[in-house]
Design an enzyme around this catalytic site. Structure first.
Site, PDB file in Angstrom:
ATOM      1  CD  GLU A  78     -11.038   1.957   3.248  1.00 18.77           C
ATOM      2  OE1 GLU A  78      -9.957   1.658   3.790  1.00 18.77           O
ATOM      3  OE2 GLU A  78     -11.130   2.320   2.062  1.00 18.77           O
TER       4      GLU A  78
ATOM      5  CE1 TYR B  25      -3.222   2.975   0.470  1.00 19.83           C
ATOM      6  CE2 TYR B  25      -2.187   3.329   2.610  1.00 19.83           C
ATOM      7  CZ  TYR B  25      -3.041   3.749   1.597  1.00 19.83           C
ATOM      8  OH  TYR B  25      -3.697   4.958   1.725  1.00 19.83           O
TER       9      TYR B  25
ATOM     10  NE  ARG C 197      -9.334  11.841   6.070  1.00 19.37           N
ATOM     11  CZ  ARG C 197      -8.571  10.778   6.290  1.00 19.37           C
ATOM     12  NH1 ARG C 197      -8.891   9.608   5.759  1.00 19.37           N
ATOM     13  NH2 ARG C 197      -7.479  10.874   6.998  1.00 19.37           N
TER      14      ARG C 197
ATOM     15  CE1 TYR D 117      -4.129  10.170   7.930  1.00 14.57           C
ATOM     16  CE2 TYR D 117      -3.532   8.448   6.384  1.00 14.57           C
ATOM     17  CZ  TYR D 117      -4.479   9.053   7.182  1.00 14.57           C
ATOM     18  OH  TYR D 117      -5.745   8.551   7.229  1.00 14.57           O
TER      19      TYR D 117
ATOM     20  NE  ARG E  70      -2.864   7.747  -3.874  1.00 17.17           N
ATOM     21  CZ  ARG E  70      -3.817   7.351  -3.025  1.00 17.17           C
ATOM     22  NH1 ARG E  70      -5.058   7.183  -3.461  1.00 17.17           N
ATOM     23  NH2 ARG E  70      -3.543   7.102  -1.765  1.00 17.17           N
TER      24      ARG E  70
HETATM   25  C1  3EB Z   1      -7.396   6.107   5.815  1.00 20.76           C
HETATM   26  O1  3EB Z   1      -8.261   6.880   6.226  1.00 20.76           O
HETATM   27  C2  3EB Z   1      -7.865   4.721   5.478  1.00 20.76           C
HETATM   28  O2  3EB Z   1      -5.145   5.574  -0.204  1.00 20.76           O
HETATM   29  O3  3EB Z   1      -6.757   6.212  -1.525  1.00 20.76           O
HETATM   30  C3  3EB Z   1      -9.095   5.404   2.803  1.00 20.76           C
HETATM   31  C4  3EB Z   1      -9.480   6.019   1.608  1.00 20.76           C
HETATM   32  C5  3EB Z   1      -7.817   4.909   2.939  1.00 20.76           C
HETATM   33  C6  3EB Z   1      -8.577   6.121   0.542  1.00 20.76           C
HETATM   34  C7  3EB Z   1      -6.339   5.798  -0.425  1.00 20.76           C
HETATM   35  C8  3EB Z   1      -6.930   5.037   1.867  1.00 20.76           C
HETATM   36  C9  3EB Z   1      -7.304   5.640   0.686  1.00 20.76           C
HETATM   37  O4  3EB Z   1      -6.210   6.406   5.707  1.00 20.76           O
HETATM   38  C10 3EB Z   1      -7.369   4.229   4.183  1.00 20.76           C
END
Ligand code: 3EB
Length: 351
Positions: free
Chosen positions: A339, A159, A232, A219, A166
């Protein structure tokens, strides 16, 4: 069941119902995401991804269709095309595309392997080139699926390799990486190529963040060398109605995963996050337009045995008839057990 909105709307049905749609409706389908146990011949012109992931509620297949309202009610048919490895269908407002890239490249002398990172960068560069060339400047939503998402190779979790590829593509193509990103999800399946579906348009969406969470694009480095490039949620405002594309949402507060191996507590936290995203969208609109009841959910569950615990908790929390598909898939952090992604809609009284 379908969600009409001016411009674009979604509908959910089993795979074999697609070809049975009345011709005008079939011809207005921009594209589809299909969850199927094994590949099925696509004898339509609809660009679709087929995700090999077990459905947990007894269905054989579950498909999400995106349809153009204009193509249904007017004379103007959709057009389709291909661009590099992308297949797409479009009208003057929306483009739905799909791309699948295996992590091996056939060459004249045998087969060469490409890392997931390289394959991801290639897929995203192709998507961005298409956006530039065909003049669809905005990505509303991307859906990403890859094999073995929690596996480690090249010294990095897969991942995280995906995140490097990306974001490198975003940077190489001169795109913004801190805000104004599309909604997305990234899930792990048993096997198959990197598979991406995407919805583009010509009207800017509003990017929504979750006040309870650190933005994914911010992050800290402990989650990998490149941050995940997504918002989000994205909010698309049309004249008569609004559509909220809610990204994959999990039991994360701040930037930390919560509730270890407690799937019920993770479900509650995830629902609280979904509510917070919806509240933030309403705040930006200045009106209570969206709520948890007018939502189509897709629930990805790591351990199939957790289905009833998750579903019961959703039922308790949301009430009424929940519109949802439940799929077994791996989540991008190994401690996360589920999720939930969602599409919320709002119709105005005048529509
Ligand atoms: C998170 O909130 C959970 O890498 O495109 C959620 C939605 C998550 C999209 C992405 C990853 C992605 O980090 C994981």
């Amino acid at each position: 069941m379908s969600l009409p909105i001016s411009g674009i709307y979604s509908a959910y049905m089993p795979f074999f119902d697609i070809a049975q749609l009345p011709q005008p409706r079939l011809e207005s389908v921009l594209g589809a995401l299909c969850f199927v146990e094994s590949s099925i011949d696509n004898n339509t012109e609809i660009p679709m991804i087929q995700i090999h992931a077990p459905l947990l509620d007894g269905a054989d297949t579950a498909c999400e269709l995106w349809l153009s309202h204009a193509a249904l009610v007017s004379e103007k048919p959709l057009e389709h095309g291909s661009y590099g490895d992308i297949q797409y269908r479009f009208n003057d407002k929306f483009l739905f595309g799909v791309i699948s890239l295996p992590e091996s490249v056939p060459m004249q002398t045998g087969t060469a392997l490409a890392s997931l990172q390289q394959v991801t960068e290639s897929a995203y560069r192709q998507i961005f080139a298409l956006m530039d060339d065909l003049d669809y400047p905005y990505a509303y939503r991307l859906w990403n699926y890859m094999a073995d998402i929690n596996g480690i190779s090249h010294g990095l979790e897969r991942y995280r390799q995906f995140n490097v590829g990306r974001k490198d593509a975003y940077l190489a193509c001169g795109r913004e990486v801190g805000g104004q990103l599309p909604a997305a999800c990234a899930l792990g399946v048993a096997d198959g190529p990197l598979t991406i579906a995407f919805l583009l348009g010509r009207k800017a969406p509003i990017a929504i963040e979750n006040p309870r969470q650190v933005s994914a694009y911010e992050y800290p480095e402990e989650y990998g060398p490149r941050t995940p490039s997504f918002s989000r949620a994205t909010l698309l405002c049309a004249e008569l109605n609004n559509l909220l594309f809610i990204s994959g949402t999990a039991s994360i507060v701040g930037h930390q995963s919560l509730h270890g191996s407690d799937v019920v507590a993770q479900t509650k936290e995830t629902l609280t996050n979904l509510q917070a995203v919806i509240a933030e969208a309403n705040r930006k609109l200045g009106e209570q337009k969206f709520d948890l009841q007018h939502v189509f959910f897709r629930v990805y569950i790591r351990n199939a045995a957790d289905l009833s615990l998750v579903r019961n908790e959703m039922q308790r929390h949301i009430g009424g008839t929940i519109k949802a598909a439940f799929v077994q898939a791996d989540i991008c952090r190994s401690e996360l057990l589920l999720e939930i992604e969602a599409t919320a809609w709002h119709l105005s009284e005048h529509s």
